[in-house]
Design an enzyme around this catalytic site. Structure first.
Site, PDB file in Angstrom:
ATOM      1  N   HIS A   1       0.721  -0.731   0.078  1.00  0.00           N
ATOM      2  CA  HIS A   1      -0.292   0.235   0.243  1.00  0.00           C
ATOM      3  C   HIS A   1       1.026   1.601   0.299  1.00  0.00           C
ATOM      4  O   HIS A   1       0.466   2.575   0.830  1.00  0.00           O
ATOM      5  CB  HIS A   1      -1.528  -0.102   0.989  1.00  0.00           C
ATOM      6  CG  HIS A   1      -2.186  -1.324   1.023  1.00  0.00           C
ATOM      7  ND1 HIS A   1      -2.902  -1.494  -0.021  1.00  0.00           N
ATOM      8  CD2 HIS A   1      -2.546  -1.867   2.115  1.00  0.00           C
ATOM      9  CE1 HIS A   1      -3.715  -2.564   0.510  1.00  0.00           C
ATOM     10  NE2 HIS A   1      -3.694  -2.518   1.382  1.00  0.00           N
TER      11      HIS A   1
ATOM     12  N   GLU B   1     -11.636  -4.133  -2.678  1.00  0.00           N
ATOM     13  CA  GLU B   1     -10.519  -2.848  -3.188  1.00  0.00           C
ATOM     14  C   GLU B   1     -10.399  -3.172  -4.795  1.00  0.00           C
ATOM     15  O   GLU B   1      -9.692  -4.011  -5.324  1.00  0.00           O
ATOM     16  CB  GLU B   1      -9.144  -2.893  -2.304  1.00  0.00           C
ATOM     17  CG  GLU B   1      -9.146  -2.671  -1.471  1.00  0.00           C
ATOM     18  CD  GLU B   1      -7.995  -3.962  -0.272  1.00  0.00           C
ATOM     19  OE1 GLU B   1      -6.833  -2.993  -0.555  1.00  0.00           O
ATOM     20  OE2 GLU B   1      -8.729  -4.751   0.419  1.00  0.00           O
TER      21      GLU B   1
ATOM     22  N   HIS C   1      -9.355   2.334   0.762  1.00  0.00           N
ATOM     23  CA  HIS C   1      -8.856   0.635   1.406  1.00  0.00           C
ATOM     24  C   HIS C   1     -10.116   1.426   3.313  1.00  0.00           C
ATOM     25  O   HIS C   1      -9.786   0.732   4.093  1.00  0.00           O
ATOM     26  CB  HIS C   1      -7.956   0.970   1.788  1.00  0.00           C
ATOM     27  CG  HIS C   1      -7.522  -0.582   2.625  1.00  0.00           C
ATOM     28  ND1 HIS C   1      -8.158  -1.491   3.694  1.00  0.00           N
ATOM     29  CD2 HIS C   1      -6.477  -1.444   2.097  1.00  0.00           C
ATOM     30  CE1 HIS C   1      -7.272  -2.161   3.516  1.00  0.00           C
ATOM     31  NE2 HIS C   1      -6.632  -2.776   2.829  1.00  0.00           N
TER      32      HIS C   1
HETATM   33  C1  BGC Z   1      -4.184  -6.569   2.445  1.00  0.00           C
HETATM   34  C2  BGC Z   1      -4.447  -7.041   3.012  1.00  0.00           C
HETATM   35  C3  BGC Z   1      -3.833  -6.619   4.107  1.00  0.00           C
HETATM   36  C4  BGC Z   1      -4.634  -5.485   4.714  1.00  0.00           C
HETATM   37  C5  BGC Z   1      -4.198  -4.466   5.143  1.00  0.00           C
HETATM   38  C6  BGC Z   1      -5.005  -5.551   2.573  1.00  0.00           C
HETATM   39  O1  BGC Z   1      -5.523  -4.832   1.351  1.00  0.00           O
HETATM   40  O2  BGC Z   1      -4.626  -7.765   0.913  1.00  0.00           O
HETATM   41  O3  BGC Z   1      -2.940  -8.262   3.090  1.00  0.00           O
HETATM   42  O4  BGC Z   1      -3.183  -7.226   5.519  1.00  0.00           O
HETATM   43  O5  BGC Z   1      -4.946  -4.693   3.389  1.00  0.00           O
HETATM   44  O6  BGC Z   1      -5.687  -3.261   6.078  1.00  0.00           O
END
Ligand code: BGC
Length: 389
Positions: free
Chosen positions: A142, A354, A216
């Site tokens: 991210h 997402e 998210h």
């Molecule tokens: C990921 C997860 C991660 C989470 C974090 C998701 O988009 O796929 O692996 O732990 O985001 O909050």
């Protein structure tokens, strides 16, 4: 944002008589009734350690109330009505800025430059190797330690016809978080008269780079803090998904969902599926996987999925231009975070969907490309439509 566009937004805001309160004139508490009609309202939400003010904007339209922060473009709350007209906040979050800064697992965050993982935080573009700081085991997740979800955004409100919304913009400098190119980003959150939440992402670069922007938000259609989403039904228009290795990096394969817990082509309970043992659910502690949407990349947002909470009757449908959809069922929530309404968030208490390009695309030649070059703007759109049944 180009200055002409910026002027247009400001002029439109002025013409629409938007109310902008001075920082500190409205308090974060007791302000849940802050917006009237569909006029965006700003209030002080908190201050960063260096004194920077963080504002919370409230948008209301068509029965939906959305609250977004200038910190990280965070969706701090999202209220929709159930089948009896009773509203609840269906997005997990915190009631204070400090928790967002100190411990948020990307609650409601605007993710960039790259949604999900890049293997070993490394990729080669036009023959140059770029090393990103890693923040998730050996990988970059991210956008790294300080991705777009932890940056301050410029926010401009607007009303356009019956729509109301916010334009969030910021420039990510060349080399920020290890990524090449100066990236000018503009993200528009719109609430429509039917209460749908639309996100338009735009970006331009002055040098080749990779970009994969997403949102998210952790949803619980029964209301945040109300328990697990096991009973929610998901229908997802994807016949294939991207299996992962031990550190959740795609293997590169597009595997059929048929006969696996990943098959949501017909509506099924999230809990019946992500609690089904399978080599892949064991790796991810449930489902934490990207789906290759059947529709692929589209010029306009097209149907991707429906989530229904039979208890409250709330229904969320998503439409997107993107080819992928990450389904993450809150597997890493472990009861250590206290949410907006004062209840602990535990494993399975939310789902994230997402809309995105596939994880690790910069290292996966067979995946749709996430490379952005000068002169070709990045544009994607995702819509969340709310209703009841
Ligand atoms: C990921 C997860 C991660 C989470 C974090 C998701 O988009 O796929 O692996 O732990 O985001 O909050």
């Amino acid at each position: 944002m180009p200055s002409t566009t910026r002027r247009t937004v400001l002029t439109a805001a002025a013409a629409a008589g938007i109310t902008v309160t001075a920082p500190g004139t409205a308090r974060a508490t007791g302000s849940r009734r802050g917006a009237t009609g569909n006029t965006p309202v700003r209030e002080l939400f908190g201050r960063l350690a260096d004194g920077t003010a963080v504002h919370r904007w409230t948008l209301r339209n068509g029965g939906t109330t959305l609250r977004a922060l200038s910190y990280g473009g965070v969706i701090q709350s999202l209220e929709t009505a159930d089948r009896h007209g009773r509203t609840a906040d269906v997005a997990l979050g915190f009631d204070n800025l400090d928790d967002y800064v100190a411990k948020s697992p990307y609650f409601g965050g605007l993710i960039g430059r790259y949604g999900n993982r890049i293997a070993d935080g490394r990729f080669t573009l036009d023959g140059t190797l770029h090393q990103l700081p890693v923040n998730d085991g050996p990988n970059s997740l991210h956008g790294g330690d300080r991705g777009f979800d932890k940056r301050i955004w410029d926010v401009e409100p607007f009303t356009r016809g019956a729509d109301t919304g916010l334009v969030l913009s910021r420039t990510s400098s060349d080399g920020e978080a290890g990524y090449p190119g100066t990236l000018a980003v503009r993200v528009t959150y719109t609430l429509t008269p039917r209460g749908a939440w639309r996100i338009d992402y735009e970006a331009t670069t002055d040098r080749a780079t990779v970009v994969n922007l997403t949102s998210h938000t952790y949803f619980n259609l029964a209301g945040e803090g109300s328990g697990t989403v096991d009973g929610h039904l998901l229908e997802l228009a994807a016949a294939r998904y991207t299996p992962v290795g031990a550190t959740l990096i795609p293997t590169g394969e597009l595997a059929p969902v048929a006969g696996t817990p990943f098959d949501f082509r017909r509506a099924r309970g999230i809990g019946t599926q992500d609690r089904t043992p399978h080599e892949q659910t064991v790796i991810a502690k449930g489902i934490d996987h990207n789906y290759a949407l059947d529709k692929g990349i589209t010029a306009r947002p097209e149907y991707a999925l429906t989530v229904t909470d039979p208890g409250s009757g709330r229904v969320m449908k998503m439409y997107t231009t993107e080819p992928g959809m990450q389904l993450y069922t809150g597997n890493f929530l472990d009861g250590t975070l206290t949410g907006t309404s004062g209840r602990l968030y535990r494993q399975g208490d939310a789902f994230c969907l997402e809309a995105q390009h596939f994880p690790d695309s910069p290292n996966q030649p067979s995946f749709p490309s996430t490379v952005l070059r000068p002169g070709r703007p990045y544009r994607t759109t995702t819509v969340h439509a709310f209703s009841t049944r």
